[in-house]
Motif scaffolding. Structure first.
Motif: not given
Ligand SMILES: Cc1cc2nc3c(=O)[nH]c(=O)nc-3n(C[C@H](O)[C@H](O)[C@H](O)COP(=O)(O)O)c2cc1C
Length: 419
Positions: A192, A266, A269-271
């Motif tokens: 992500r 966000r 949520w992110s990688t």
């Protein structure tokens, strides 16, 4: 021991269409073969007006397929792509781009395009006015949305005698795109990716603002590349003139503060965070909500204050994340880059040069140094930003993430077979 060639045993279908640049496909064919590829050539009827099929036949050692009906195979459109690793259309005419975008199947090229399930790279060549024609831009967008790699033509002298954008991309650029496309199927699936792009605007009053020269092209290219390679991508973008990349969620922002908030919300949520945005460092301390009239300005200097350091702030909140920064430097690129890498606790820093005619800002191409955590610089030659984006994703994968999950777990981008 002989080293493995870059395209060893890759089965490539080279489609040549009716452009004045068709003769360049002869050299391209030779180079593909020298690189180890097994090449089958397809020519449109117009292409044969420019170069005799015999030339391609002799060089490829295979019959050139030209007609849908009654050539060498009963169903050439299926036969030629059945075990192909990649279709390369070079040069690609305006007509062929339109045909492929619309899915028209009234000749061999159009039909094999509709039937093919392997990756496709197209290298357009045409007059500048043709490239600028709005319908063509829409066709190119459609093709890109479907995952076709459509290269940007080059600027320079054209066959018409004019100068403009429309030249077939240089051979090494086409080869780079072919290699890159073959190397990457959906190796970013499961990631992500949060990308920031473009400049920010810091208001002085209701109509005036402080901004910078960032075009957003590098960030949009990163977002597009990651999405094409299977990642879920959110692009938080300052104001740019660019269309949103396909299959990417776009979040428009104006100020550094807005960008900070949108990225922060966000981040968990992110990688992977890719910070390409040229975030303004300063903003007016007391912006006016109305337009300041000329006669109201008393001559006092504009008082500025620092904007939030987004990367620093997110880097302090990192857990599982891979953090990638971009640095626009005019001098001491390596020393300044290393400082930023460590100060911001990044996994990779992409250092751009922003001075001179080949500055990163606004240009279609960019030349960068990649600085991974161990500080060993990787010099990347000048490349179109979209191709460079793939190189950067390769480096992030190799140096910061590790190999993708096994192929069998990835969505299949296979080849349709016929009996
Ligand atoms: C001398 C000449 C040069 C041409 N060069 C180009 C070109 O570079 N790019 C292009 O899109 N069309 C070019 N055309 C027009 C195409 O050949 C024409 O649109 C044709 O229908 C393309 O067919 P194809 O896409 O099936 O090959 C040229 C036409 C002529 C007569």
């Amino acid at each position: 021991m002989m080293s493995e060639k870059a395209l060893q045993s890759k089965r490539i279908v080279l489609c040549v269409t009716g452009s004045i640049a068709a003769y360049k496909a002869v050299s391209l064919l030779r180079t593909l073969i020298e690189e180890g590829a097994e090449v089958s050539v397809v020519m449109t009827s117009s292409a044969t007006q420019f170069v005799a099929p015999l030339t391609f036949e002799v060089l490829s050692g295979r019959p050139v397929l030209q007609r849908l009906f009654a050539d060498v195979h009963p169903m050439p459109h299926l036969k030629v792509t059945e075990d192909a690793d990649l279709i390369l259309v070079a040069p690609a005419t305006a007509n062929c781009l339109a045909k492929c975008a619309l899915g028209l199947a009234d000749d061999l090229l159009g039909t094999l395009f509709v039937a093919a399930r392997c990756p496709i790279v197209m290298a357009p060549a045409m007059d500048g006015d043709m490239w600028d024609y709005p319908a063509l831009a829409a066709h190119v967008r459609t093709l890109r949305e479907r995952g076709v790699v459509v290269l940007e033509p080059e600027d320079g002298p054209l066959a018409s005698g004019l100068t403009g954008k429309g030249r077939l991309p240089a051979e090494h650029m086409i080869l780079e795109a072919v290699r890159a496309r073959l190397a990457r199927q959906r190796d970013w699936a499961g990631q992500r990716v949060l990308v920031s792009a473009g400049p920010t605007r810091e208001p002085i009053d209701a109509v005036r603002f402080i901004t910078n020269a960032s075009s957003g092209k590098m960030g949009y290219a990163m977002a597009e590349a990651a999405a094409q390679r299977g990642a879920e991508v959110v692009l938080v973008s300052g104001p740019t003139a660019l269309p949103p990349p396909p299959n990417v969620t776009c979040v428009p922002v104006l100020t550094a503060e807005e960008m900070h908030q949108e990225l922060e919300s966000r981040f968990a949520w992110s990688t992977v965070l890719v910070m390409t945005a040229a975030v303004g460092d300063f903003r007016p301390r007391h912006p006016s909500s109305a337009k300041t009239k000329k006669h109201e300005w008393t001559g006092e200097p504009l008082e500025l204050e620092r904007t939030p350091d987004i990367l620093q702030s997110l880097s302090q909140k990192r857990t599982h994340h891979v953090l990638v920064g971009f640095a626009a430097e005019s001098e001491d690129l390596l020393a300044n880059g290393r400082k930023k890498l460590h100060q911001k606790n990044l996994d990779l820093l992409v250092v751009n040069r922003i001075t001179g005619p080949q500055s990163a800002f606004g240009n279609e191409t960019n030349e960068v140094i990649l600085l991974p955590r161990d500080g060993t610089p990787i010099q990347v030659e000048r490349l179109p930003k979209r191709i460079l984006a793939d190189r950067i994703l390769d480096t992030i994968r190799e140096q910061c993430i590790g190999p993708p999950a096994s192929r069998s777990q990835q969505p299949h981008e296979g080849i349709r077979r016929i009996q």
